[in-house]
Motif scaffolding. Structure first.
Motif, PDB file in Angstrom:
ATOM      1  N   LYS A  44     -17.582   2.950 -13.020  1.00 53.72           N
ATOM      2  CA  LYS A  44     -16.814   2.162 -13.964  1.00 53.72           C
ATOM      3  C   LYS A  44     -17.349   0.658 -13.610  1.00 53.72           C
ATOM      4  CE  LYS A  44     -14.582   5.578 -16.508  1.00 53.72           C
ATOM      5  NZ  LYS A  44     -13.165   6.454 -16.657  1.00 53.72           N
ATOM      6  N   LYS A  45     -16.969   0.690 -12.748  1.00 54.08           N
ATOM      7  CA  LYS A  45     -16.331  -1.113 -12.300  1.00 54.08           C
ATOM      8  C   LYS A  45     -17.832  -1.864 -12.088  1.00 54.08           C
ATOM      9  CE  LYS A  45     -13.621  -4.144  -9.253  1.00 54.08           C
ATOM     10  NZ  LYS A  45     -12.943  -4.039  -8.687  1.00 54.08           N
ATOM     11  N   LEU A  46     -18.595  -0.834 -10.949  1.00 53.75           N
ATOM     12  CA  LEU A  46     -20.149  -1.732 -11.574  1.00 53.75           C
ATOM     13  C   LEU A  46     -20.756  -1.354 -12.679  1.00 53.75           C
ATOM     14  CD1 LEU A  46     -20.506   0.176  -7.616  1.00 53.75           C
ATOM     15  CD2 LEU A  46     -20.040  -2.496  -8.028  1.00 53.75           C
ATOM     16  N   THR A  47     -20.756  -0.826 -13.399  1.00 59.55           N
ATOM     17  CA  THR A  47     -21.688  -0.737 -14.291  1.00 59.55           C
ATOM     18  C   THR A  47     -20.947  -1.962 -15.378  1.00 59.55           C
ATOM     19  OG1 THR A  47     -21.428   1.878 -14.727  1.00 59.55           O
ATOM     20  CG2 THR A  47     -21.954   1.037 -16.344  1.00 59.55           C
ATOM     21  N   SER A  48     -19.464  -1.800 -15.562  1.00 58.89           N
ATOM     22  CA  SER A  48     -19.533  -3.190 -15.547  1.00 58.89           C
ATOM     23  C   SER A  48     -19.904  -4.882 -15.809  1.00 58.89           C
ATOM     24  CB  SER A  48     -17.999  -3.585 -16.735  1.00 58.89           C
ATOM     25  OG  SER A  48     -16.877  -2.941 -14.827  1.00 58.89           O
ATOM     26  N   GLU A  49     -19.810  -4.622 -14.195  1.00 59.81           N
ATOM     27  CA  GLU A  49     -19.967  -6.003 -13.605  1.00 59.81           C
ATOM     28  C   GLU A  49     -21.370  -6.270 -13.430  1.00 59.81           C
ATOM     29  OE1 GLU A  49     -17.520  -5.315  -9.644  1.00 59.81           O
ATOM     30  OE2 GLU A  49     -15.564  -6.620 -10.845  1.00 59.81           O
ATOM     31  N   LEU A  50     -22.341  -4.868 -12.873  1.00 56.18           N
ATOM     32  CA  LEU A  50     -23.466  -5.796 -12.417  1.00 56.18           C
ATOM     33  C   LEU A  50     -24.501  -5.401 -14.073  1.00 56.18           C
ATOM     34  CD1 LEU A  50     -23.870  -4.156  -9.345  1.00 56.18           C
ATOM     35  CD2 LEU A  50     -23.165  -6.599  -9.847  1.00 56.18           C
ATOM     36  N   ALA A  54     -28.886   3.344 -17.363  1.00 57.64           N
ATOM     37  CA  ALA A  54     -28.573   4.921 -17.267  1.00 57.64           C
ATOM     38  C   ALA A  54     -29.570   5.252 -16.092  1.00 57.64           C
ATOM     39  CB  ALA A  54     -28.934   5.821 -18.675  1.00 57.64           C
ATOM     40  N   ASN A  55     -30.462   4.892 -15.376  1.00 62.45           N
ATOM     41  CA  ASN A  55     -31.002   5.000 -14.261  1.00 62.45           C
ATOM     42  C   ASN A  55     -30.023   5.217 -13.230  1.00 62.45           C
ATOM     43  OD1 ASN A  55     -32.783   7.140 -12.955  1.00 62.45           O
ATOM     44  ND2 ASN A  55     -34.059   5.020 -12.560  1.00 62.45           N
ATOM     45  N   VAL A  60     -26.030   5.438  -8.377  1.00 62.83           N
ATOM     46  CA  VAL A  60     -25.377   5.126  -7.937  1.00 62.83           C
ATOM     47  C   VAL A  60     -23.587   5.419  -8.294  1.00 62.83           C
ATOM     48  CG1 VAL A  60     -23.302   2.762  -8.390  1.00 62.83           C
ATOM     49  CG2 VAL A  60     -25.946   2.224  -8.715  1.00 62.83           C
ATOM     50  N   LYS A  61     -23.837   6.633  -8.526  1.00 55.94           N
ATOM     51  CA  LYS A  61     -23.538   7.787  -8.707  1.00 55.94           C
ATOM     52  C   LYS A  61     -23.178   8.592  -8.094  1.00 55.94           C
ATOM     53  CE  LYS A  61     -21.118  11.255 -11.745  1.00 55.94           C
ATOM     54  NZ  LYS A  61     -21.152  11.543 -13.285  1.00 55.94           N
ATOM     55  N   GLN A  62     -24.520   9.048  -7.179  1.00 55.33           N
ATOM     56  CA  GLN A  62     -24.677   9.801  -6.543  1.00 55.33           C
ATOM     57  C   GLN A  62     -24.381   9.064  -5.204  1.00 55.33           C
ATOM     58  OE1 GLN A  62     -25.330  13.315  -6.073  1.00 55.33           O
ATOM     59  NE2 GLN A  62     -25.590  13.033  -3.471  1.00 55.33           N
ATOM     60  N   LEU A  63     -25.011   7.800  -4.969  1.00 56.48           N
ATOM     61  CA  LEU A  63     -24.355   7.160  -3.857  1.00 56.48           C
ATOM     62  C   LEU A  63     -23.148   7.057  -3.573  1.00 56.48           C
ATOM     63  CD1 LEU A  63     -25.473   4.816  -1.651  1.00 56.48           C
ATOM     64  CD2 LEU A  63     -25.808   3.681  -3.207  1.00 56.48           C
ATOM     65  N   LEU A  64     -22.146   6.858  -4.719  1.00 52.35           N
ATOM     66  CA  LEU A  64     -20.900   6.627  -4.328  1.00 52.35           C
ATOM     67  C   LEU A  64     -20.028   7.966  -3.893  1.00 52.35           C
ATOM     68  CD1 LEU A  64     -20.235   4.512  -7.708  1.00 52.35           C
ATOM     69  CD2 LEU A  64     -19.792   3.824  -5.192  1.00 52.35           C
ATOM     70  N   TRP A 123     -24.431  -7.874  -6.315  1.00 47.39           N
ATOM     71  CA  TRP A 123     -22.908  -7.666  -5.806  1.00 47.39           C
ATOM     72  C   TRP A 123     -22.633  -7.527  -4.909  1.00 47.39           C
ATOM     73  CZ3 TRP A 123     -24.618  -3.740  -1.405  1.00 47.39           C
ATOM     74  CH2 TRP A 123     -23.576  -2.772  -0.998  1.00 47.39           C
ATOM     75  N   LYS A 124     -23.381  -8.272  -3.746  1.00 49.03           N
ATOM     76  CA  LYS A 124     -23.314  -8.506  -2.170  1.00 49.03           C
ATOM     77  C   LYS A 124     -21.677 -10.082  -2.466  1.00 49.03           C
ATOM     78  CE  LYS A 124     -25.310  -8.100   1.406  1.00 49.03           C
ATOM     79  NZ  LYS A 124     -24.850  -6.583   2.241  1.00 49.03           N
ATOM     80  N   LYS A 125     -22.503 -10.517  -3.461  1.00 51.52           N
ATOM     81  CA  LYS A 125     -20.752 -10.764  -3.488  1.00 51.52           C
ATOM     82  C   LYS A 125     -19.597 -10.587  -3.735  1.00 51.52           C
ATOM     83  CE  LYS A 125     -19.778 -15.277  -6.388  1.00 51.52           C
ATOM     84  NZ  LYS A 125     -19.142 -15.583  -7.843  1.00 51.52           N
TER      85      LYS A 125
END
Length: 146
Positions: A44-50, A54-55, A60-64, A123-125
């Motif tokens: 949720k946090k990454l979705t809002s920040e980045l 949907a893809n 990212v969900k699988q990676l996390l 993301w790196k930042k």
């Protein structure tokens, strides 16, 4: 008068001591989340920040989920070793560091393939900012425990 003064000091000392024992450390106050809950919160946090589409969200969900599951296994292994009372040798610590670094590099490469260049830079930042926050919290925690 002297007895009254001593009684007052004793009362204040007991009252202040009682308040200190009720307080929990920040580590104790933090809620315990399951790996799945952590993954969802991070997603949720990454979705809002980045601004993930949907893809990207599914990837990212699988990676996390994979990363958090591995971290949970490592945490359990470390806690089991702690409970047995054996400390890791220098070689084991070094091997663990190398394994963690390799895992981090692999995750970075996967994120780079999922995100576009702009998102990856952002993301790196965010990663660097989180690293700085963690260092600061460790400094505070060490000051409190000393």
């Amino acid at each position: 008068m002297k007895k009254l003064f001593i009684a007052a000091l004793l009362f204040v000392g007991i009252a202040s001591f009682a308040q200190e024992t009720d307080q929990k450390t920040p580590r104790d106050q933090r809620e315990r989340l399951t790996p799945e809950q952590r993954s969802e919160k991070q997603l949720k946090k990454l979705t809002s920040e980045l601004n993930l589409d949907a893809n990207q969200q599914t990837q990212v969900k699988q990676l996390l989920a994979d990363r958090n599951a591995k971290a949970e296994k490592l945490r359990e292994a470390r806690n089991a070793k702690k409970e047995s009372g054996t400390k890791p040798t220098a070689a084991e610590r070094e091997a663990f560091k190398k394994e963690m670094l390799a895992e981090k590099d692999a995750n970075d490469a996967k994120m780079k393939s999922i995100l576009n260049a702009d998102q990856y830079t952002k993301w790196k930042k965010i990663q660097e900012e989180n690293k700085d926050k963690a260092k600061e919290k460790m400094r505070e925690y060490r000051k409190e425990s000393n």
